[in-house]
Design an enzyme around this catalytic site. Structure first.
Site, PDB file in Angstrom:
ATOM      1  CE1 TYR C 284      -4.520   1.040   0.508  1.00 32.23           C
ATOM      2  CE2 TYR C 284      -3.369   2.865   1.470  1.00 32.23           C
ATOM      3  CZ  TYR C 284      -4.286   2.455   0.995  1.00 32.23           C
ATOM      4  OH  TYR C 284      -5.742   3.167   0.775  1.00 32.23           O
ATOM      5  CE1 TYR C 334      -5.776   5.740  -1.386  1.00 39.23           C
ATOM      6  CE2 TYR C 334      -7.812   7.161  -2.013  1.00 39.23           C
ATOM      7  CZ  TYR C 334      -6.834   6.525  -0.947  1.00 39.23           C
ATOM      8  OH  TYR C 334      -7.465   6.664   0.044  1.00 39.23           O
TER       9      TYR C 334
END
Ligand SMILES: [Zn+2]
Lengths: 127, 295, 381
Positions: C284, C334
């Site tokens: 991440y 994203y």
């Protein structure tokens, strides 16, 4: 030219000559833009750039980047700290909206005293 | 006592001022002076003018006088009389319907759009005056501008830092568990939760001690002294009630707990700081940090 | 675990989708079902993030899913990503559902932008110790950790920048990425403006409109479906001591992500593999500094050594630990970590645009700075 694209940082040295020549070229004869003694007498640190010049610099910053084919449709600016003689005015910009050929560019012009100008410029670019 | 709002309404009612013709038609010498001064090397301004020049054509000039029906001048005069003697421009929003061609002769009209105030600002109490100007070639509107100034009564002593507009600042949520802390700030006390069972110091606080399980939190009043453990210098985006850039520091207090707050001055890890309290309004006082004089 | 990801689907990734979040969710879910060779009528479970605005029943209505026997949501923003698969896998293993779709869809650029100061979030008591003090954006909250990490380990802004450079390099050759064909240099990173010092613009992920969905079913059933199954070898959640959302500043050590340490322990224990068995890492990357800390928490290098590990070139496609071959959230899009899970599935299948050779195991992590989750996907159960 896509949303998120940054414009190259651009620095303008606001020499006294620059402050005065641009004030006169924009036909702004207020003394605070060309007479240091009077500017200080009125509580300023020095002579400072006039609004019409700030508008012109914002336009130039965007067209230098977008190229001569771009058409300027709108220049919306908010004025902050004055840009005095001997300040370096640093411009930053980023594309924040794009709808087909219409782009909105966010522009910030900053000196060591803070944001001199923040605003948006709307341009139309060739297809 | 001058009724600013009534006077503003009277001026606004007059609508657009009479068209004022530019001294000269759009012309290459003035364009070239402008390009030279701005340093713009754009090759396209041989038959049309840079759009940002629109206002230049109708500037009043070296010995310019405002016309009698100019609404901005009229409004400035009223505010002068009301004691708001200083002026600063805040916004200029220009829209260009098309580029002006060399030889065209523009005129401009102005109307008063809005007057709001009195507002407390960093510079002093004042009124925001918004005008709308339209440039014409013949009957054709070619450009428009919304222009806003703040006409203000200068503050006695210019504050080193503009006051945070209260309505803007983010307010903390406060509940039974955290009320003591904010009550302390109102009394200029930096309170740290202290367990009534085992004495554990804890920040941020909570209703049950994780060490002994007691649910009788008390507090002690901190000396408000500590060192910077970490910090950020915040630039983007804008934060309501703050002026960027500003520093937020995570401070390790001498009592051993950490606490966040804005830091006035140059930050560094290990910098000795002390608490200061800033009253936002009757209900809220915010703690923040400043470097210690005795460091 | 006896579960596999049998289908993946996504919408386009844009800055202005021009459609509702529900439409994005429905489009992504339908695409994932098509990929899995299943019909909406096969679906009996739905899982999403608590932050998602699309109710399970609304998604079910749009897709024409007749009945649901399992529906669930996971908290803590991007920390939920891998945990949606965990929820689905547990439902499949326990027989609570047979086919579960995990989805996440939002107009995060054109609509509600997480990068702006969320004044409404200040209503949360935990946030009353940060937002009113001016610390109100995810970037600023991460910057506070990053500053301390730099102080303790001598890491620099350039060390953070190398993560952005490698992500953007990978995105440059991924036609689905927002930053396709737009790699950056370390100089570009260093020249980008401050957002919240020590974080620069290019340390921060994008803001995206779009949706991603995953189809989870049993390993047996997945074997009979058209695409090669990506087996869920381990799926874990983690929260650490004295945990806050983005502002766990009150622990002894600010240079760690203990919640990711919990996830790591769980992943290695349950999957039976270790860091050296990972062929691709999808970590991440909403903000670059936490990629360095994750490398340390997951055991790829020692504490404070991530900067050297990264500088060694390990994260390149031909390095020892290829990172985010799709370009990550800095380069591709994203999507709250869900696009990373889809990339992990493609790497296991062997169908990624930047395919790493001989992939046996792929590690995926979810949001950092918050209670989080992780996955090990593999060729076999
Ligand atoms: Zn206790």
């Amino acid at each position: 030219m896509r949303i998120g694209d940054s414009l190259p940082e651009w620095h303008v040295e606001a020499t006294p000559t620059f402050v005065i020549s641009t004030a006169l070229a924009t036909r702004d004869f207020q003394d605070v833009h060309h007479d240091r003694d009077l500017a200080i007498q009125r509580g300023s640190k020095d002579i400072f750039i006039n609004i019409l010049t700030t508008t012109g610099l914002v336009q130039r910053y965007v067209t230098d980047w977008a190229g001569p084919e771009a058409l300027v449709r709108q220049v919306n600016i908010r004025l902050g700290a004055p840009c005095y003689a001997y300040d370096t005015l640093k411009f930053f910009g980023q594309v924040i909206e794009r709808e087909e050929q219409d782009l909105t560019i966010e522009v910030v012009g900053r000196t060591d005293h803070g944001d001199h100008v923040t605003g948006t410029v709307k341009i139309e670019v060739p297809a | 006592m001058i009724d600013v709002e009534k006077e503003a309404a009277r001026i606004a009612e007059q609508g657009e001022s009479a068209p004022r013709l530019a001294r000269d038609p759009v012309n290459l010498p003035m364009i070239n002076n402008w390009l030279e001064a701005i340093g713009d090397q754009h090759p396209g301004y041989t038959e049309v003018a840079p759009p940002a020049m629109v206002q230049v054509w109708t500037m009043a000039g070296l010995h310019g006088q405002r016309t009698l029906d100019d609404p901005l001048g009229a409004m400035m005069k009223i505010l002068d009389e009301a004691g708001f003697t200083s002026v600063v421009a805040t916004n200029s929003d220009q829209t260009y319907h098309r580029y002006l061609k060399v030889g065209e002769h523009v005129s401009v009209t102005t109307s008063l759009e809005d007057v709001t105030g009195p507002k407390k600002t960093a510079l002093g109490e004042g009124w925001f005056v918004t005008t709308r100007s339209t440039w014409y070639v013949g009957d054709e509107p070619v450009a428009e501008m919304r222009f806003r100034v703040l006409k203000f009564r200068p503050a006695e002593k210019p504050a080193p830092r503009p006051e945070v507009p209260k309505a803007q600042a983010i307010r903390p949520a406060i509940n039974r568990d955290t009320e003591y802390f904010w009550e302390g700030c109102r009394n200029e006390e930096l309170r740290i939760q202290r367990c009534g069972g085992c004495g554990l110091l804890r920040h941020p606080p909570g209703p049950m001690c994780p060490e002994c399980g007691a649910t009788k939190p008390k507090y002690l009043v901190s000396d408000g002294r500590g060192v910077v453990y970490s910090y950020v210098v915040h630039h983007h985006p804008q934060v309501p009630g703050k002026q960027t850039p500003f520093v937020i520091a995570l401070v390790e207090l001498d009592e051993g707990v950490r606490m966040l707050g804005e830091l006035e001055g140059e930050p560094s890890i290990g910098l000795p700081v002390e608490v200061v309290f800033t009253k936002v309004d009757e209900e809220l006082t915010m703690p923040s940090w400043r470097p210690r004089a005795d460091r | 675990m006896n579960a596999a990801i049998a289908g993946i689907g996504a919408t386009d990734f844009s800055k202005d989708s021009g459609r509702s979040e529900l439409q994005l969710a429905a489009e992504a879910a339908r695409a994932a079902l098509d990929d899995a060779g299943l019909e909406p009528s096969d679906v009996d479970g739905l899982v999403s993030f608590t932050m998602d605005t699309n109710a399970e029943i609304a998604v079910a209505r749009e897709l024409g899913i007749p009945e649901l026997t399992f529906f669930s949501r996971v908290h803590y923003g991007g920390g939920a990503a891998c945990a949606t698969v965990q929820q689905a896998a547990m439902a499949v293993e326990t027989g609570m559902a047979k086919v579960v779709v995990c989805y996440r869809a939002f107009n995060e650029r054109s609509g509600h932008r997480f990068g702006q100061v969320q004044t409404a979030a200040a209503a949360n008591i935990d946030n009353s110790w940060s937002y009113p003090m001016g610390l109100g954006t995810p970037a600023a909250m991460v910057a506070m950790f990053a500053r301390r990490y730099m102080h303790e380990y001598g890491a620099t802004s350039e060390d953070f920048g190398r993560i952005a450079v490698v992500d953007r390099k990978h995105a440059a050759t991924n036609p689905h990425a927002w930053f396709h064909n737009r790699p950056i240099t370390l100089d570009d990173h260093q020249a980008s403006r401050w957002i919240s010092e020590p974080l620069r613009l290019l340390d921060c992920c994008q803001e995206t409109d779009g949706g991603v969905a995953l189809v989870v079913t049993s390993a047996e059933r997945a074997r009979d479906l058209p695409n090669k199954p990506a087996h869920v070898k381990a799926a874990t959640q983690g929260s650490g001591a004295d945990q806050f959302t983005m502002t766990s500043y009150y622990r002894d050590d600010l240079t760690r992500l203990p919640e990711m340490g919990v996830v790591a322990r769980g992943l290695w224990e349950r999957s039976g593999i270790g860091p050296s068995d990972v062929d691709v890492a999808v970590l991440y990357d909403h903000f670059t500094p936490f990629v360095l800390v994750q490398l340390e928490e997951l055991g790829f290098c020692g504490r404070g050594e991530a900067k050297d590990f990264v500088a060694s070139g390990a994260l390149e496609l031909d390095g020892s630990l290829p990172l985010n071959p799709h370009g990550g959230q800095l380069g591709e899009a994203y999507l709250h970590g869900m696009n990373g899970i889809a990339e992990a599935v493609r790497q296991v299948r062997g169908t990624a645009v930047n395919q790493v050779a001989n992939v046996e195991h792929v590690l995926v992590t979810a949001g950092t700075g918050v209670p989080t989750s992780g996955l090990v996907l593999g060729q076999s159960p």
